[in-house]
Design a protein around this motif. Structure first.
Motif, PDB file in Angstrom:
ATOM      1  N   ALA A 111       0.866  -1.181   0.000  1.00 18.40           N
ATOM      2  CA  ALA A 111       0.000   0.000   0.000  1.00 18.40           C
ATOM      3  C   ALA A 111       0.900   1.228   0.000  1.00 18.40           C
ATOM      4  N   SER A 112       0.705   2.088  -0.993  1.00 20.11           N
ATOM      5  CA  SER A 112       1.578   3.248  -1.157  1.00 20.11           C
ATOM      6  C   SER A 112       0.981   4.497  -0.537  1.00 20.11           C
ATOM      7  N   TYR A 113       1.867   5.366  -0.116  1.00 22.51           N
ATOM      8  CA  TYR A 113       1.522   6.693   0.384  1.00 22.51           C
ATOM      9  C   TYR A 113       2.639   7.634  -0.066  1.00 22.51           C
ATOM     10  N   PRO A 114       2.410   8.936  -0.055  1.00 24.95           N
ATOM     11  CA  PRO A 114       3.463   9.846  -0.513  1.00 24.95           C
ATOM     12  C   PRO A 114       4.757   9.626   0.281  1.00 24.95           C
ATOM     13  N   GLY A 115       5.810   9.282  -0.428  1.00 25.49           N
ATOM     14  CA  GLY A 115       7.106   9.099   0.202  1.00 25.49           C
ATOM     15  C   GLY A 115       7.409   7.684   0.669  1.00 25.49           C
ATOM     16  N   GLY A 116       6.510   6.728   0.426  1.00 23.32           N
ATOM     17  CA  GLY A 116       6.821   5.377   0.871  1.00 23.32           C
ATOM     18  C   GLY A 116       5.714   4.385   0.617  1.00 23.32           C
ATOM     19  N   SER A 117       5.856   3.219   1.258  1.00 23.75           N
ATOM     20  CA  SER A 117       4.838   2.185   1.127  1.00 23.75           C
ATOM     21  C   SER A 117       4.873   1.265   2.340  1.00 23.75           C
ATOM     22  N   LEU A 118       3.763   0.577   2.526  1.00 26.48           N
ATOM     23  CA  LEU A 118       3.623  -0.428   3.570  1.00 26.48           C
ATOM     24  C   LEU A 118       3.533  -1.777   2.878  1.00 26.48           C
ATOM     25  N   HIS A 119       4.379  -2.721   3.280  1.00 26.13           N
ATOM     26  CA  HIS A 119       4.381  -4.068   2.700  1.00 26.13           C
ATOM     27  C   HIS A 119       3.961  -5.017   3.818  1.00 26.13           C
ATOM     28  N   GLU A 120       2.864  -5.767   3.603  1.00 22.26           N
ATOM     29  CA  GLU A 120       2.339  -6.632   4.657  1.00 22.26           C
ATOM     30  C   GLU A 120       1.839  -7.949   4.080  1.00 22.26           C
ATOM     31  N   ARG A 121       1.992  -8.997   4.861  1.00 22.74           N
ATOM     32  CA  ARG A 121       1.367 -10.293   4.577  1.00 22.74           C
ATOM     33  C   ARG A 121       0.278 -10.459   5.623  1.00 22.74           C
ATOM     34  N   SER A 122      -0.971 -10.303   5.201  1.00 28.00           N
ATOM     35  CA  SER A 122      -2.120 -10.340   6.111  1.00 28.00           C
ATOM     36  C   SER A 122      -2.721 -11.735   6.162  1.00 28.00           C
ATOM     37  N   ARG A 123      -3.190 -12.111   7.347  1.00 26.31           N
ATOM     38  CA  ARG A 123      -3.870 -13.393   7.538  1.00 26.31           C
ATOM     39  C   ARG A 123      -5.364 -13.145   7.735  1.00 26.31           C
ATOM     40  N   PHE A 124      -6.164 -14.015   7.122  1.00 27.97           N
ATOM     41  CA  PHE A 124      -7.616 -13.914   7.190  1.00 27.97           C
ATOM     42  C   PHE A 124      -8.202 -15.263   7.578  1.00 27.97           C
ATOM     43  N   GLU A 125      -9.321 -15.227   8.287  1.00 24.47           N
ATOM     44  CA  GLU A 125     -10.070 -16.435   8.636  1.00 24.47           C
ATOM     45  C   GLU A 125     -11.542 -16.157   8.432  1.00 24.47           C
ATOM     46  N   ARG A 126     -12.265 -17.238   8.170  1.00 27.74           N
ATOM     47  CA  ARG A 126     -13.722 -17.113   8.126  1.00 27.74           C
ATOM     48  C   ARG A 126     -14.239 -17.195   9.555  1.00 27.74           C
ATOM     49  N   THR A 127     -15.145 -16.293   9.881  1.00 27.92           N
ATOM     50  CA  THR A 127     -15.816 -16.340  11.166  1.00 27.92           C
ATOM     51  C   THR A 127     -17.299 -16.103  10.922  1.00 27.92           C
ATOM     52  N   ASN A 128     -18.121 -17.010  11.383  1.00 23.32           N
ATOM     53  CA  ASN A 128     -19.568 -16.945  11.122  1.00 23.32           C
ATOM     54  C   ASN A 128     -19.867 -16.814   9.627  1.00 23.32           C
ATOM     55  N   GLY A 129     -19.078 -17.497   8.801  1.00 22.43           N
ATOM     56  CA  GLY A 129     -19.308 -17.517   7.364  1.00 22.43           C
ATOM     57  C   GLY A 129     -18.721 -16.345   6.586  1.00 22.43           C
ATOM     58  N   ALA A 130     -18.151 -15.360   7.256  1.00 27.61           N
ATOM     59  CA  ALA A 130     -17.596 -14.173   6.573  1.00 27.61           C
ATOM     60  C   ALA A 130     -16.092 -14.080   6.817  1.00 27.61           C
ATOM     61  N   TRP A 131     -15.401 -13.550   5.833  1.00 30.31           N
ATOM     62  CA  TRP A 131     -13.959 -13.340   5.989  1.00 30.31           C
ATOM     63  C   TRP A 131     -13.693 -12.234   7.005  1.00 30.31           C
ATOM     64  N   ALA A 132     -12.642 -12.431   7.799  1.00 26.75           N
ATOM     65  CA  ALA A 132     -12.231 -11.429   8.785  1.00 26.75           C
ATOM     66  C   ALA A 132     -10.705 -11.328   8.777  1.00 26.75           C
ATOM     67  N   TYR A 133     -10.210 -10.113   8.962  1.00 24.95           N
ATOM     68  CA  TYR A 133      -8.768  -9.864   9.067  1.00 24.95           C
ATOM     69  C   TYR A 133      -8.329 -10.324  10.456  1.00 24.95           C
ATOM     70  N   VAL A 134      -7.261 -11.130  10.512  1.00 19.92           N
ATOM     71  CA  VAL A 134      -6.744 -11.606  11.800  1.00 19.92           C
ATOM     72  C   VAL A 134      -5.560 -10.756  12.225  1.00 19.92           C
TER      73      VAL A 134
END
Length: 139
Positions: A111-134
């Motif tokens: 994810a970019s922003y002026p002057g840099g970026s954020l690099h992330e490996r995000s984990r997700f799980e299903r909870t109650n049938g919907a995806w959620a960010y862990v």
């Protein structure tokens, strides 16, 4: 007196305004893309779609959506979003699992922003049938 044809008059009309693409980077408009998830008109069908909608929520400072899509096990009580932060682009680098047929998945993004970026490996799980960010690993 000038000679105008109907065709020449039409050329003088301004073109209709184009809807900008969604901040998540897909070509659809915000309303048709991430906006429908933000409004609660459905849930993201994949971990990547949730990642894109969460990025868009950061762009729009939609704290309620971010908290609603955060896994209850790791969700903070509130967010402190920086009003000066301006996100300028999202690039999906890799995904593992995270389809409608999985219960877990990862999305690696920049994810970019002026002057840099954020690099992330995000984990997700299903909870109650919907995806959620862990959580995520920032590099």
């Amino acid at each position: 007196m000038s000679r105008r044809t109907p065709h020449s008059r039409n050329q003088r009309r301004s073109a209709p305004a184009r809807n900008p693409s969604c901040p998540c980077g897909l070509a659809e408009t915000y309303e048709a893309c991430c906006g429908r998830f933000h409004r609660g008109e459905g849930a993201a069908p994949t971990a990547e779609a949730l990642m894109r909608s969460r990025y868009c929520a950061f762009v729009r400072r939609d704290e309620a959506y971010l908290l609603r899509t955060w896994h209850p096990r790791t969700r903070p009580p509130r967010l402190d979003l920086d009003p000066a932060m301006r996100w300028t682009g999202l690039e999906i680098l890799a995904t593992t699992e995270g389809t409608p047929f999985h219960t877990t998945g990862t999305v690696t993004f920049r994810a970019s922003y002026p002057g840099g970026s954020l690099h992330e490996r995000s984990r997700f799980e299903r909870t109650n049938g919907a995806w959620a960010y862990v959580d995520g690993d920032v590099s």
